[in-house]
Design a protein around this motif. Structure first.
Motif, PDB file in Angstrom:
ATOM      1  N   ALA A 176       0.852  -1.203   0.000  1.00  0.00           N
ATOM      2  CA  ALA A 176       0.000   0.000   0.000  1.00  0.00           C
ATOM      3  C   ALA A 176       0.886   1.250   0.000  1.00  0.00           C
ATOM      4  N   TRP A 177       2.011   1.176   0.717  1.00  0.00           N
ATOM      5  CA  TRP A 177       2.943   2.317   0.745  1.00  0.00           C
ATOM      6  C   TRP A 177       3.471   2.598  -0.668  1.00  0.00           C
ATOM      7  N   ASP A 178       3.890   1.539  -1.375  1.00  0.00           N
ATOM      8  CA  ASP A 178       4.372   1.717  -2.753  1.00  0.00           C
ATOM      9  C   ASP A 178       3.269   2.328  -3.624  1.00  0.00           C
ATOM     10  N   GLY A 179       2.038   1.845  -3.432  1.00  0.00           N
ATOM     11  CA  GLY A 179       0.917   2.363  -4.213  1.00  0.00           C
ATOM     12  C   GLY A 179       0.669   3.826  -3.910  1.00  0.00           C
ATOM     13  N   TYR A 180       0.776   4.166  -2.618  1.00  0.00           N
ATOM     14  CA  TYR A 180       0.571   5.566  -2.204  1.00  0.00           C
ATOM     15  C   TYR A 180       1.640   6.467  -2.822  1.00  0.00           C
ATOM     16  N   VAL A 181       2.914   6.060  -2.726  1.00  0.00           N
ATOM     17  CA  VAL A 181       4.001   6.932  -3.218  1.00  0.00           C
ATOM     18  C   VAL A 181       3.895   7.094  -4.740  1.00  0.00           C
ATOM     19  N   ALA A 182       3.573   6.014  -5.443  1.00  0.00           N
ATOM     20  CA  ALA A 182       3.449   6.119  -6.909  1.00  0.00           C
ATOM     21  C   ALA A 182       2.354   7.130  -7.268  1.00  0.00           C
ATOM     22  N   THR A 183       1.249   7.092  -6.545  1.00  0.00           N
ATOM     23  CA  THR A 183       0.153   8.039  -6.826  1.00  0.00           C
ATOM     24  C   THR A 183       0.578   9.464  -6.483  1.00  0.00           C
ATOM     25  N   LEU A 184       1.317   9.610  -5.386  1.00  0.00           N
ATOM     26  CA  LEU A 184       1.815  10.936  -4.992  1.00  0.00           C
ATOM     27  C   LEU A 184       2.719  11.522  -6.094  1.00  0.00           C
ATOM     28  N   VAL A 185       3.652  10.711  -6.582  1.00  0.00           N
ATOM     29  CA  VAL A 185       4.581  11.193  -7.615  1.00  0.00           C
ATOM     30  C   VAL A 185       3.797  11.508  -8.901  1.00  0.00           C
ATOM     31  N   ALA A 186       2.841  10.634  -9.241  1.00  0.00           N
ATOM     32  CA  ALA A 186       2.039  10.868 -10.460  1.00  0.00           C
ATOM     33  C   ALA A 186       1.255  12.169 -10.343  1.00  0.00           C
ATOM     34  N   GLU A 187       0.742  12.436  -9.149  1.00  0.00           N
ATOM     35  CA  GLU A 187      -0.034  13.670  -8.970  1.00  0.00           C
ATOM     36  C   GLU A 187       0.850  14.904  -9.182  1.00  0.00           C
ATOM     37  N   ARG A 188       2.075  14.850  -8.705  1.00  0.00           N
ATOM     38  CA  ARG A 188       2.994  15.976  -8.922  1.00  0.00           C
ATOM     39  C   ARG A 188       3.343  16.077 -10.414  1.00  0.00           C
ATOM     40  N   ALA A 189       3.464  14.951 -11.095  1.00  0.00           N
ATOM     41  CA  ALA A 189       3.776  14.969 -12.536  1.00  0.00           C
ATOM     42  C   ALA A 189       2.611  15.582 -13.317  1.00  0.00           C
ATOM     43  N   VAL A 190       1.393  15.323 -12.879  1.00  0.00           N
ATOM     44  CA  VAL A 190       0.224  15.938 -13.530  1.00  0.00           C
ATOM     45  C   VAL A 190       0.249  17.444 -13.298  1.00  0.00           C
ATOM     46  N   GLU A 191       0.605  17.853 -12.075  1.00  0.00           N
ATOM     47  CA  GLU A 191       0.722  19.292 -11.762  1.00  0.00           C
ATOM     48  C   GLU A 191       1.705  19.956 -12.720  1.00  0.00           C
ATOM     49  N   SER A 192       2.817  19.285 -12.976  1.00  0.00           N
ATOM     50  CA  SER A 192       3.867  19.860 -13.811  1.00  0.00           C
ATOM     51  C   SER A 192       3.421  20.000 -15.269  1.00  0.00           C
ATOM     52  N   LEU A 193       2.465  19.181 -15.699  1.00  0.00           N
ATOM     53  CA  LEU A 193       1.988  19.257 -17.093  1.00  0.00           C
ATOM     54  C   LEU A 193       1.498  20.662 -17.442  1.00  0.00           C
ATOM     55  N   ALA A 194       0.902  21.344 -16.447  1.00  0.00           N
ATOM     56  CA  ALA A 194       0.300  22.653 -16.703  1.00  0.00           C
ATOM     57  C   ALA A 194       1.362  23.691 -17.025  1.00  0.00           C
TER      58      ALA A 194
END
Ligand SMILES: NC(=O)c1ccc[n+]([C@@H]2O[C@H](COP(=O)([O-])OP(=O)(O)OC[C@H]3O[C@@H](n4cnc5c(N)ncnc54)[C@H](O)[C@@H]3O)[C@@H](O)[C@H]2O)c1
Length: 335
Positions: A305-323
């Protein structure tokens, strides 16, 4: 974790592409498991999958499936936005759950799931980042960990699909596809990602009928850089590549497939239409690892679950950067 019965009776929620594939693997190619129940919002689809299995019944309500006496463990393969409700219900019922990636579409939802797992005891949630079981990726990791190529400096990743669902956006590409590379990078390098930068290039003045390539750069804590191209409308087929460049050499997944045909002045190699043939062995090994761990009461080496959480956290920041295309720092809370 307490040991489970000799045969794990698995209930599957979601019998679309992945759920049907997992059901068939569990029934035919994984020892110590049987699919006892399936549920899907589309009852006909669930019935169609159940028909091909040895002993599965259809349950209309997924929450009823989770609570059922003939379900020891649950595999969640429904749409991303449904994962949280089903995983939380499994935790409340005290049942182990293997949830397809992403654990959740947002960091906030993934955090709630992680917190619930911690409140109820570790090790009950695993996430379907199957590359951790792919023989090619496993060998890459062994070579990196063995110091064979020296210090890893750059990782090149390519993730291409023939076509995406209508209306998929660059953000969907990050949360749905790039997230595999994010988990693979953390796992291969054995370290956290501290910053990301994303870019979705397009030709000026040209209307696009479908989302094009998305480029994401991850900076690992040690300074290693991971460069990812994810192109989900590449048309020609499914293609995943990974090359790790070290200061003494490089190591890469072997491209495409095990055989090539020389014919009529050409060298031809088949390309998979989607991810199932490419990662069939990884899915089987992931499921077998999960089932074996459940039977013996040990922790599965599948993503936590920790790995799943961190992957989602990093993906969310990557989506932020798209803008903006700007570098965005990733602050991972202490594990
Ligand atoms: N690990 C991988 O390589 C990989 C590859 C593809 C997809 N996935 C993930 O697997 C999951 C399923 O993807 P898919 O490609 O099979 O999608 P799919 O659309 O083919 O199947 C999803 C199924 O979930 C069902 N569903 C949706 N909401 C539901 C609900 N509330 N209750 C019960 N059933 C519901 C749908 O009816 C559908 O049958 C997704 O989370 C996806 O991101 C993982």
């Amino acid at each position: 974790m307490t040991a489970q019965p000799a045969t794990i009776r698995v209930g599957i929620i979601g019998t679309g592409v992945m759920g049907a594939d997992h059901a068939s693997l569990l029934d035919s190619s994984v020892s110590g498991a049987v699919v006892s129940a399936v549920a899907d919002a589309d009852a006909e689809r669930a019935a169609g999958v159940a028909k091909g299995l040895a002993a599965a019944r259809v349950v209309l309500d997924p929450l009823e499936l989770i609570a059922a006496d003939d379900v020891d463990a649950v595999l969640v393969a429904s749409a991303d936005q449904t994962h949280e409700a089903f995983v939380l219900a499994c935790l409340r019922a005290g049942k182990p759950v293997l949830c397809e990636k992403p654990l959740a579409p947002t960091e906030a939802a993934a955090r709630r799931m992680l917190d619930a797992e911690r409140a109820l005891g570790a090790g009950t949630v695993n996430v379907g980042f199957m590359r951790r079981f792919d023989p090619g990726y496993v060998e890459l990791k062994e070579i990196i960990d063995g110091g064979v190529i020296g210090v890893p400096l750059v990782v090149h990743c390519v993730h291409r699909n023939a076509s995406s669902q209508h209306g998929a956006t660059a953000a969907d590409v990050v949360t749905g596809s790039v997230i595999h590379e994010i988990d693979a990078a953390r796992w291969l390098l054995g370290e956290e990602i501290v910053a990301v930068r994303s870019h979705a290039p397009h030709r000026r003045g040209q209307a696009e009928s479908a989302v094009g390539p998305v480029l994401v750069t991850l900076e690992a804590a040690s300074g290693t850089v991971v460069a990812i191209e994810a192109f989900v409308n590449a048309t020609y087929g499914y293609d995943v590549r990974c090359e790790v460049v070290g200061d003494r050499g490089t190591v890469a997944l072997d491209p495409v497939g095990p055989t090539a045909t020389m014919l009529g002045g050409q060298r031809r190699q088949p390309i998979a239409a989607d991810w199932r043939p490419r990662f069939s062995e990884a899915y089987r090994l992931e499921l077998q690892n999960w089932v074996t761990a459940l039977r013996s009461g040990t922790l599965s080496s599948a993503a936590s679950a920790w790995d799943g959480y961190v992957a989602t956290l990093v993906a969310e920041r990557a989506v932020e950067s798209l803008a903006t295309g700007q570098r965005v720092a990733v602050i991972t809370p202490p594990s």
